[in-house]
Design an enzyme around this catalytic site. Structure first.
Site, PDB file in Angstrom:
ATOM      1  N   GLY A 134       3.519  -2.126  -3.210  1.00  0.00           N
ATOM      2  CA  GLY A 134       2.368  -1.400  -2.717  1.00  0.00           C
ATOM      3  C   GLY A 134       2.036  -0.160  -3.519  1.00  0.00           C
ATOM      4  O   GLY A 134       0.864   0.149  -3.732  1.00  0.00           O
ATOM      5  N   THR A 135       3.042   0.566  -3.968  1.00  0.00           N
ATOM      6  CA  THR A 135       2.786   1.800  -4.717  1.00  0.00           C
ATOM      7  C   THR A 135       2.046   1.511  -6.015  1.00  0.00           C
ATOM      8  O   THR A 135       1.074   2.198  -6.360  1.00  0.00           O
ATOM      9  CB  THR A 135       4.101   2.538  -4.997  1.00  0.00           C
ATOM     10  OG1 THR A 135       4.667   2.972  -3.760  1.00  0.00           O
ATOM     11  CG2 THR A 135       3.868   3.746  -5.888  1.00  0.00           C
TER      12      THR A 135
ATOM     13  N   ASN B 256       0.521   4.527   8.607  1.00  0.00           N
ATOM     14  CA  ASN B 256       1.935   4.148   8.621  1.00  0.00           C
ATOM     15  C   ASN B 256       2.785   5.013   9.538  1.00  0.00           C
ATOM     16  O   ASN B 256       3.869   4.599   9.950  1.00  0.00           O
ATOM     17  CB  ASN B 256       2.505   4.213   7.203  1.00  0.00           C
ATOM     18  CG  ASN B 256       2.316   5.578   6.564  1.00  0.00           C
ATOM     19  OD1 ASN B 256       1.187   6.035   6.410  1.00  0.00           O
ATOM     20  ND2 ASN B 256       3.409   6.228   6.195  1.00  0.00           N
TER      21      ASN B 256
ATOM     22  N   GLN C 187       0.591  -1.925   6.153  1.00  0.00           N
ATOM     23  CA  GLN C 187       1.089  -1.894   7.527  1.00  0.00           C
ATOM     24  C   GLN C 187       0.362  -2.890   8.421  1.00  0.00           C
ATOM     25  O   GLN C 187       0.895  -3.304   9.457  1.00  0.00           O
ATOM     26  CB  GLN C 187       0.936  -0.481   8.115  1.00  0.00           C
ATOM     27  CG  GLN C 187       1.788   0.575   7.447  1.00  0.00           C
ATOM     28  CD  GLN C 187       3.271   0.397   7.721  1.00  0.00           C
ATOM     29  OE1 GLN C 187       3.669  -0.226   8.699  1.00  0.00           O
ATOM     30  NE2 GLN C 187       4.104   0.944   6.852  1.00  0.00           N
TER      31      GLN C 187
ATOM     32  N   GLY D 179       5.316  -7.025  -0.092  1.00  0.00           N
ATOM     33  CA  GLY D 179       6.192  -8.019   0.491  1.00  0.00           C
ATOM     34  C   GLY D 179       7.123  -7.513   1.570  1.00  0.00           C
ATOM     35  O   GLY D 179       7.281  -8.150   2.619  1.00  0.00           O
ATOM     36  N   HIS D 180       7.759  -6.380   1.352  1.00  0.00           N
ATOM     37  CA  HIS D 180       8.854  -5.979   2.231  1.00  0.00           C
ATOM     38  C   HIS D 180       8.413  -5.438   3.582  1.00  0.00           C
ATOM     39  O   HIS D 180       9.244  -5.183   4.444  1.00  0.00           O
ATOM     40  CB  HIS D 180       9.758  -4.965   1.525  1.00  0.00           C
ATOM     41  CG  HIS D 180       9.147  -3.613   1.338  1.00  0.00           C
ATOM     42  ND1 HIS D 180       9.557  -2.518   2.057  1.00  0.00           N
ATOM     43  CD2 HIS D 180       8.169  -3.182   0.515  1.00  0.00           C
ATOM     44  CE1 HIS D 180       8.864  -1.462   1.678  1.00  0.00           C
ATOM     45  NE2 HIS D 180       8.012  -1.840   0.741  1.00  0.00           N
TER      46      HIS D 180
ATOM     47  N   THR E  76       5.969  -9.079 -17.081  1.00  0.00           N
ATOM     48  CA  THR E  76       6.449 -10.415 -16.740  1.00  0.00           C
ATOM     49  C   THR E  76       6.538 -10.587 -15.231  1.00  0.00           C
ATOM     50  O   THR E  76       7.146  -9.772 -14.538  1.00  0.00           O
ATOM     51  CB  THR E  76       7.831 -10.667 -17.370  1.00  0.00           C
ATOM     52  OG1 THR E  76       7.725 -10.542 -18.790  1.00  0.00           O
ATOM     53  CG2 THR E  76       8.353 -12.046 -17.014  1.00  0.00           C
TER      54      THR E  76
ATOM     55  N   CYS F  84      10.001  14.192   2.463  1.00  0.00           N
ATOM     56  CA  CYS F  84      11.120  15.060   2.099  1.00  0.00           C
ATOM     57  C   CYS F  84      11.041  15.282   0.601  1.00  0.00           C
ATOM     58  O   CYS F  84      11.229  14.352  -0.171  1.00  0.00           O
ATOM     59  CB  CYS F  84      12.447  14.412   2.491  1.00  0.00           C
ATOM     60  SG  CYS F  84      13.874  15.469   2.208  1.00  0.00           S
TER      61      CYS F  84
END
Length: 397
Positions: free
Chosen positions: A69-70, A156, A184, A205-206, A242, A332
């Site tokens: 996502g980043t 989020n 999200q 994905g995560h 790749t 943080c």
């Protein structure tokens, strides 16, 4: 007993995604190679791309695969801004909501520092929902100078669903493309790229039961994007690097299952969330629900609270020692806890914002998980509040 209620940070992989990943990891082949192994890897990638597109309401050619996502957010913010500015040097304004994830905010401010962008933070109301009247006023005055609008599908931290359709309608009146970070939303609420009218949309994905290290930017056909990464020219020349065929396949399987099971999951975890919210407000003194109170206006798996007189970090560690894993939802930086920029944008003071705790549920969540939180939380709040009083008493006014 370990209770995991931090699914918004990352959710356990779905069994089908694990099975796909492990099977594909045993195969060798670079999808860019022309020999048989390379062609097999390319087939895996393209089949995954087709699955992702079908699950998300897009065409396969609109799926640009990324490392997560980043990277997708960075490609959207930087790539769209550069492309628009090249076509029209006057388009320098970059409009983002004040509650965006840092994967959108930080690239936007980087562009201000290094590429001449003028960043405008769109205000939100007390629930964390973007003020579309402010967006309309901004576009009415500066629409011809605006390069991009980026407003997330759902927040989020506090779970607020954003008025993406209204944002798109307003921006498109002035020929301004719209990007949404939807990481999200997928798997919790209906997400349809074509139906949304968005020009670009981020998924990963995560967050939906797939592996980490893989995501995608959905970019409508004909959208001009300036590459952020340069190299082998993969992904239509937009994103070099790749491709990891096993990650793509696993991501696609997870996305497909998450979308198919979304209606049932939303009802189940929504009921758990409602029970958790009611129990926390009843049992924990000084607890305040943040984000929309109306369930239909927030993610079904999100429950975000602040606790008067408490530090969120203290609550997090006390719950962690009791086997309950949650999140403060705050940033943080350099090892120094900071109050959430989302809560500050919603109008909370710094002291209130520091008392934040986010519970986020997912496909593994159970009634027993909720019971465990409700049993452990009141004592944790009392201890955190006592620690806060002691700390304030020790610090000279």
């Amino acid at each position: 007993m370990s209770v995991y209620l931090d699914h918004a940070a990352t959710t356990p992989m779905l069994p089908a995604a694990v099975e796909t990943l492990t099977a594909e990891l045993a195969r060798t082949g670079n999808p860019s190679s022309l020999h048989a192994s390379g062609r097999a890897a390319r087939r895996t990638v393209e089949e995954g791309r087709e699955r992702l597109a079908a699950a998300l309401g897009a065409r396969p050619s609109e799926v640009v695969l990324t490392s997560g996502g980043t990277e997708a957010d960075n490609l959207a913010v930087k790539g769209l801004f550069w492309a628009r500015r090249t076509a029209d040097p006057d388009r320098r304004r970059l409009l983002v909501s004040s509650v965006e994830h840092h994967a959108v905010l930080d690239p936007a401010f980087w562009m201000a520092e290094h590429a001449g962008a003028e960043v405008v933070l769109l205000p939100v109301d007390g629930d964390g929902v973007v003020d579309t009247a402010a967006l309309a006023a901004e576009l009415a005055e500066h629409g011809s100078r605006t390069a991009l609008v980026s407003v997330m599908w759902a927040n989020n931290e506090v779970g607020a669903l954003q008025p993406v359709d209204e944002v798109v309608a307003l921006a498109h009146r002035y020929g301004v493309p719209v990007h949404a970070d939807a990481v999200q939303g997928v798997g919790q609420v209906p997400v349809d790229f074509a139906g949304s009218g968005l020009d670009a949309m981020t998924v990963t994905g995560h967050k939906l039961g797939g592996p980490g290290g893989i995501g995608a930017l959905l970019a409508r056909r004909g959208l001009d994007l300036t590459p952020v990464l340069h190299g082998g020219g993969q992904e239509r020349g937009v994103r070099s690097g790749t491709l990891h065929a096993a990650l793509v396949a696993s991501f696609a399987v997870a996305a497909q299952e998450a979308v198919v099971t979304m209606p049932e999951l939303a009802v189940r975890v929504g009921a758990l969330r409602d029970r958790l919210v009611a129990g926390v407000l009843e049992r924990a003194e000084g607890a305040r629900l943040r984000g929309p109170a109306e369930a239909s206006r927030r993610l079904p798996a999100n429950a975000h609270f602040t606790f008067d007189g408490c530090e969120g970090d203290s609550l997090l560690y006390l719950l962690d020692s009791a086997g309950i894993e949650a999140s403060t939802g705050s940033a943080c930086q350099a090892g120094v806890p900071q109050p959430s920029h989302v809560l500050l944008a919603m109008g909370l003071g710094e002291d209130d914002a520091r008392g934040a705790l986010r519970f986020s549920l997912g496909h593994t969540s159970t009634q027993e998980d909720v019971d465990a939180v409700l049993e452990a939380l009141p004592a944790a709040v009392d201890r955190a509040r006592a620690a806060g009083r002691a700390l304030r008493a020790a610090v000279p006014a």
